[in-house]
Design a protein around this motif. Structure first.
Motif, mmCIF file in Angstrom:
data_model
loop_
_atom_site.group_PDB
_atom_site.id
_atom_site.type_symbol
_atom_site.label_atom_id
_atom_site.label_comp_id
_atom_site.label_asym_id
_atom_site.label_seq_id
_atom_site.Cartn_x
_atom_site.Cartn_y
_atom_site.Cartn_z
ATOM 1 N N ARG A 114 17.699 -81.769 -14.188
ATOM 2 C CA ARG A 114 16.915 -81.489 -12.985
ATOM 3 C C ARG A 114 15.603 -80.774 -13.332
ATOM 4 N NH1 ARG A 114 21.786 -79.150 -11.369
ATOM 5 N NH2 ARG A 114 20.705 -77.174 -11.286
ATOM 6 N N PRO A 115 14.578 -80.980 -12.510
ATOM 7 C CA PRO A 115 13.334 -80.226 -12.696
ATOM 8 C C PRO A 115 13.595 -78.725 -12.690
ATOM 9 C CG PRO A 115 13.018 -81.990 -11.100
ATOM 10 C CD PRO A 115 14.496 -81.930 -11.397
ATOM 11 N N ARG A 116 12.803 -78.023 -13.461
ATOM 12 C CA ARG A 116 12.836 -76.565 -13.614
ATOM 13 C C ARG A 116 13.998 -76.068 -14.478
ATOM 14 N NH1 ARG A 116 11.120 -77.522 -8.668
ATOM 15 N NH2 ARG A 116 13.010 -76.973 -7.574
ATOM 16 N N MET A 117 14.811 -76.983 -14.999
ATOM 17 C CA MET A 117 15.799 -76.547 -15.987
ATOM 18 C C MET A 117 15.035 -76.186 -17.259
ATOM 19 S SD MET A 117 19.100 -79.025 -15.599
ATOM 20 C CE MET A 117 20.499 -78.296 -14.787
ATOM 21 N N GLN A 118 15.751 -75.602 -18.213
ATOM 22 C CA GLN A 118 15.099 -75.166 -19.446
ATOM 23 C C GLN A 118 15.794 -75.779 -20.651
ATOM 24 O OE1 GLN A 118 15.308 -70.896 -18.960
ATOM 25 N NE2 GLN A 118 13.264 -70.876 -18.051
ATOM 26 N N ARG B 35 11.259 -85.347 -16.930
ATOM 27 C CA ARG B 35 12.210 -84.966 -15.873
ATOM 28 C C ARG B 35 11.884 -83.604 -15.266
ATOM 29 N NH1 ARG B 35 13.939 -88.434 -19.247
ATOM 30 N NH2 ARG B 35 15.491 -89.971 -18.681
ATOM 31 N N GLY B 36 10.753 -83.043 -15.631
ATOM 32 C CA GLY B 36 10.333 -81.769 -15.061
ATOM 33 C C GLY B 36 11.020 -80.574 -15.693
ATOM 34 N N ILE B 37 11.616 -80.768 -16.868
ATOM 35 C CA ILE B 37 12.320 -79.685 -17.568
ATOM 36 C C ILE B 37 11.335 -78.915 -18.432
ATOM 37 C CG2 ILE B 37 14.134 -79.190 -19.266
ATOM 38 C CD1 ILE B 37 15.609 -81.699 -18.200
ATOM 39 N N GLN B 38 11.416 -77.595 -18.373
ATOM 40 C CA GLN B 38 10.575 -76.729 -19.195
ATOM 41 C C GLN B 38 11.143 -76.689 -20.605
ATOM 42 O OE1 GLN B 38 10.638 -72.996 -17.129
ATOM 43 N NE2 GLN B 38 9.657 -73.831 -15.322
ATOM 44 N N VAL B 39 10.274 -76.853 -21.610
ATOM 45 C CA VAL B 39 10.735 -76.999 -22.989
ATOM 46 C C VAL B 39 10.058 -76.008 -23.923
ATOM 47 C CG1 VAL B 39 11.014 -78.614 -24.919
ATOM 48 C CG2 VAL B 39 11.034 -79.482 -22.573
ATOM 49 N N ILE B 40 10.858 -75.414 -24.788
ATOM 50 C CA ILE B 40 10.332 -74.686 -25.942
ATOM 51 C C ILE B 40 10.487 -75.645 -27.114
ATOM 52 C CG2 ILE B 40 10.581 -72.719 -27.493
ATOM 53 C CD1 ILE B 40 11.716 -71.173 -25.053
ATOM 54 N N LEU C 37 4.444 -77.839 -19.256
ATOM 55 C CA LEU C 37 5.867 -77.465 -19.271
ATOM 56 C C LEU C 37 6.364 -77.120 -20.666
ATOM 57 C CD1 LEU C 37 7.274 -80.214 -16.860
ATOM 58 C CD2 LEU C 37 6.941 -77.791 -16.370
ATOM 59 N N VAL C 38 5.477 -77.168 -21.664
ATOM 60 C CA VAL C 38 5.902 -76.986 -23.054
ATOM 61 C C VAL C 38 5.267 -75.748 -23.673
ATOM 62 C CG1 VAL C 38 5.995 -78.046 -25.344
ATOM 63 C CG2 VAL C 38 6.112 -79.490 -23.302
ATOM 64 N N HIS D 74 16.756 -66.156 -24.066
ATOM 65 C CA HIS D 74 17.768 -66.234 -23.005
ATOM 66 C C HIS D 74 18.424 -67.611 -23.079
ATOM 67 C CE1 HIS D 74 15.009 -68.785 -20.729
ATOM 68 N NE2 HIS D 74 14.067 -67.923 -21.052
ATOM 69 N N PRO D 75 19.612 -67.761 -22.499
ATOM 70 C CA PRO D 75 20.283 -69.067 -22.529
ATOM 71 C C PRO D 75 19.466 -70.146 -21.811
ATOM 72 C CG PRO D 75 21.807 -67.344 -21.855
ATOM 73 C CD PRO D 75 20.435 -66.731 -21.864
ATOM 74 N N VAL D 76 19.610 -71.373 -22.305
ATOM 75 C CA VAL D 76 18.924 -72.521 -21.707
ATOM 76 C C VAL D 76 19.969 -73.569 -21.320
ATOM 77 C CG1 VAL D 76 16.774 -72.124 -22.965
ATOM 78 C CG2 VAL D 76 18.532 -73.601 -23.964
#
Length: 194
Positions: free
Chosen positions: A47-51, A69-74, A90-91, A105-107
Protein backbone atom coordinates in the motif's frame (compact mmCIF):
# COMPACT_ATOMS: atom_id res chain seq x y z
CA UNK A 1 -4.05 -31.34 -9.63
CA UNK A 2 -5.94 -28.02 -9.54
CA UNK A 3 -4.33 -27.05 -6.19
CA UNK A 4 -0.89 -27.28 -7.80
CA UNK A 5 -1.77 -25.61 -11.08
CA UNK A 6 -0.53 -22.24 -12.18
CA UNK A 7 -2.93 -19.42 -13.05
CA UNK A 8 -0.62 -18.46 -15.96
CA UNK A 9 -0.35 -20.10 -19.37
CA UNK A 10 2.61 -22.52 -19.32
CA UNK A 11 3.19 -21.46 -15.70
CA UNK A 12 4.86 -18.20 -16.71
CA UNK A 13 3.44 -14.80 -15.68
CA UNK A 14 3.35 -12.62 -18.78
CA UNK A 15 4.70 -9.40 -17.33
CA UNK A 16 5.71 -6.52 -19.56
CA UNK A 17 8.87 -4.62 -18.73
CA UNK A 18 8.06 -0.91 -19.07
CA UNK A 19 10.61 1.02 -21.15
CA UNK A 20 11.48 3.36 -18.25
CA UNK A 21 12.66 0.60 -15.86
CA UNK A 22 16.13 1.20 -14.42
CA UNK A 23 17.05 -2.49 -14.84
CA UNK A 24 15.73 -5.83 -16.07
CA UNK A 25 15.86 -7.13 -12.49
CA UNK A 26 12.76 -5.05 -11.70
CA UNK A 27 10.70 -7.82 -13.29
CA UNK A 28 12.01 -10.34 -10.75
CA UNK A 29 10.40 -8.47 -7.87
CA UNK A 30 7.14 -7.98 -9.79
CA UNK A 31 6.99 -11.70 -10.56
CA UNK A 32 7.83 -12.61 -6.95
CA UNK A 33 4.86 -10.59 -5.68
CA UNK A 34 2.57 -12.41 -8.13
CA UNK A 35 3.93 -15.85 -7.21
CA UNK A 36 4.19 -15.53 -3.43
CA UNK A 37 1.18 -13.31 -2.70
CA UNK A 38 -2.46 -13.57 -3.64
CA UNK A 39 -4.11 -10.48 -5.13
CA UNK A 40 -5.67 -9.77 -1.73
CA UNK A 41 -2.28 -10.09 0.00
CA UNK A 42 -0.70 -7.75 -2.56
CA UNK A 43 -3.47 -5.24 -1.93
CA UNK A 44 -2.90 -5.42 1.85
CA UNK A 45 0.91 -5.51 1.92
CA UNK A 46 1.86 -3.17 -0.92
CA UNK A 47 0.00 0.00 0.00
CA UNK A 48 1.05 3.63 -0.50
CA UNK A 49 2.93 5.17 2.43
CA UNK A 50 4.30 1.83 3.58
CA UNK A 51 8.04 1.72 4.17
CA UNK A 52 10.72 -0.49 2.65
CA UNK A 53 14.47 -0.99 2.57
CA UNK A 54 16.16 -2.13 -0.64
CA UNK A 55 19.54 -3.66 0.19
CA UNK A 56 21.93 -3.56 -2.75
CA UNK A 57 19.58 -1.19 -4.52
CA UNK A 58 21.70 0.14 -7.41
CA UNK A 59 20.75 0.91 -10.10
CA UNK A 60 17.24 0.94 -8.63
CA UNK A 61 15.03 -1.65 -10.35
CA UNK A 62 13.56 -3.08 -7.16
CA UNK A 63 13.31 0.38 -5.60
CA UNK A 64 11.44 1.51 -8.73
CA UNK A 65 8.89 -1.30 -8.26
CA UNK A 66 8.26 -0.23 -4.65
CA UNK A 67 8.00 3.47 -5.58
CA UNK A 68 5.46 2.64 -8.32
CA UNK A 69 3.17 1.54 -5.49
CA UNK A 70 3.72 4.69 -3.45
CA UNK A 71 5.99 2.94 -0.93
CA UNK A 72 8.71 5.00 0.74
CA UNK A 73 12.12 3.38 0.22
CA UNK A 74 15.54 3.58 1.81
CA UNK A 75 17.83 2.45 -1.02
CA UNK A 76 21.05 1.10 0.47
CA UNK A 77 24.01 0.76 -1.90
CA UNK A 78 27.43 2.27 -2.46
CA UNK A 79 26.49 2.57 -6.14
CA UNK A 80 24.26 5.25 -7.60
CA UNK A 81 20.50 5.02 -8.03
CA UNK A 82 18.92 5.98 -11.36
CA UNK A 83 17.92 9.68 -11.32
CA UNK A 84 14.36 8.92 -12.46
CA UNK A 85 13.89 6.76 -9.34
CA UNK A 86 15.29 9.45 -7.05
CA UNK A 87 12.98 12.06 -8.63
CA UNK A 88 9.95 10.29 -7.14
CA UNK A 89 10.59 11.98 -3.79
CA UNK A 90 9.94 8.65 -2.08
CA UNK A 91 13.55 7.44 -1.98
CA UNK A 92 16.36 8.14 0.46
CA UNK A 93 19.70 6.83 -0.76
CA UNK A 94 22.10 5.55 1.91
CA UNK A 95 25.61 5.00 0.54
CA UNK A 96 26.46 2.12 2.84
CA UNK A 97 27.27 -1.55 2.65
CA UNK A 98 24.02 -3.54 2.81
CA UNK A 99 25.38 -5.93 5.44
CA UNK A 100 26.17 -3.11 7.84
CA UNK A 101 22.90 -1.23 7.51
CA UNK A 102 20.59 -1.21 10.55
CA UNK A 103 17.20 0.50 10.18
CA UNK A 104 16.25 3.25 12.63
CA UNK A 105 12.76 1.74 12.96
CA UNK A 106 10.92 -1.34 11.65
CA UNK A 107 9.70 -1.27 8.05
CA UNK A 108 7.08 -3.21 6.15
CA UNK A 109 9.42 -4.66 3.50
CA UNK A 110 13.06 -5.54 3.03
CA UNK A 111 14.07 -6.58 -0.48
CA UNK A 112 17.52 -7.77 -1.50
CA UNK A 113 19.07 -8.69 -4.85
CA UNK A 114 22.79 -8.69 -4.06
CA UNK A 115 25.44 -10.76 -5.83
CA UNK A 116 26.85 -12.51 -2.75
CA UNK A 117 27.26 -15.97 -1.26
CA UNK A 118 23.78 -17.48 -0.84
CA UNK A 119 24.25 -18.37 2.83
CA UNK A 120 25.23 -14.82 3.64
CA UNK A 121 22.02 -13.53 1.99
CA UNK A 122 19.92 -16.18 3.77
CA UNK A 123 21.41 -15.16 7.11
CA UNK A 124 20.74 -11.49 6.33
CA UNK A 125 17.07 -12.15 5.49
CA UNK A 126 16.58 -14.25 8.62
CA UNK A 127 18.22 -11.54 10.74
CA UNK A 128 15.80 -8.89 9.45
CA UNK A 129 12.80 -11.02 10.42
CA UNK A 130 14.31 -12.29 13.70
CA UNK A 131 15.13 -8.75 14.86
CA UNK A 132 11.69 -7.55 13.73
CA UNK A 133 13.27 -4.99 11.41
CA UNK A 134 10.71 -5.91 8.73
CA UNK A 135 7.54 -7.95 8.29
CA UNK A 136 8.10 -9.14 4.72
CA UNK A 137 11.29 -9.99 2.89
CA UNK A 138 12.00 -10.98 -0.71
CA UNK A 139 15.56 -11.95 -1.54
CA UNK A 140 17.52 -13.69 -4.29
CA UNK A 141 20.08 -16.41 -3.74
CA UNK A 142 22.72 -16.50 -6.50
CA UNK A 143 23.49 -20.22 -6.70
CA UNK A 144 26.84 -21.87 -7.39
CA UNK A 145 27.29 -23.83 -10.62
CA UNK A 146 27.39 -27.14 -8.77
CA UNK A 147 25.22 -28.49 -5.95
CA UNK A 148 22.49 -25.87 -6.31
CA UNK A 149 19.86 -27.96 -4.56
CA UNK A 150 22.25 -28.64 -1.67
CA UNK A 151 22.95 -24.93 -1.34
CA UNK A 152 19.25 -24.09 -1.15
CA UNK A 153 18.79 -26.73 1.56
CA UNK A 154 21.70 -25.27 3.55
CA UNK A 155 20.25 -21.77 3.23
CA UNK A 156 16.82 -22.99 4.31
CA UNK A 157 18.30 -24.80 7.33
CA UNK A 158 20.23 -21.65 8.30
CA UNK A 159 17.08 -19.52 8.18
CA UNK A 160 15.08 -22.09 10.15
CA UNK A 161 17.81 -22.32 12.82
CA UNK A 162 17.93 -18.53 13.27
CA UNK A 163 14.14 -18.19 13.48
CA UNK A 164 13.74 -21.20 15.77
CA UNK A 165 15.45 -19.19 18.51
CA UNK A 166 12.90 -16.36 18.25
CA UNK A 167 9.52 -18.14 18.50
CA UNK A 168 8.30 -15.76 15.76
CA UNK A 169 5.70 -17.36 13.46
CA UNK A 170 6.84 -17.12 9.87
CA UNK A 171 6.29 -18.24 6.31
CA UNK A 172 9.27 -19.25 4.15
CA UNK A 173 8.99 -20.16 0.45
CA UNK A 174 11.61 -20.61 -2.29
CA UNK A 175 10.91 -20.66 -6.01
CA UNK A 176 12.92 -20.34 -9.17
CA UNK A 177 11.03 -17.69 -11.07
CA UNK A 178 10.84 -17.19 -14.82
CA UNK A 179 12.83 -13.94 -14.55
CA UNK A 180 15.51 -15.58 -12.38
CA UNK A 181 18.61 -16.99 -14.03
CA UNK A 182 21.11 -18.93 -11.93
CA UNK A 183 19.24 -18.03 -8.79
CA UNK A 184 16.26 -18.74 -6.58
CA UNK A 185 13.94 -16.19 -5.02
CA UNK A 186 12.91 -16.48 -1.40
CA UNK A 187 9.96 -14.97 0.43
CA UNK A 188 10.11 -14.75 4.22
CA UNK A 189 7.36 -13.16 6.27
CA UNK A 190 6.52 -12.83 9.95
CA UNK A 191 2.93 -11.98 9.06
CA UNK A 192 0.42 -14.79 8.71
CA UNK A 193 -1.30 -15.07 5.31
CA UNK A 194 -4.46 -12.98 4.99
Amino acid sequence: MPANSSPWFMGIPRLKCPPNTPSRSAMKLEEAWHVFLTSKQREETLRPRMQAVDLGAAPGGWTWQLVRRGIQVIAVDNGSIAPMVMESGLVKHQTLDAFGYIPLHPVDWMVCDIVEQPRRIAQLAAQWIAKKWCQHCIFNLKLPMKKRYDEIQLCKALILAILAKTKIPYRLVFKQLYHDREEVTGYLSSKQPL
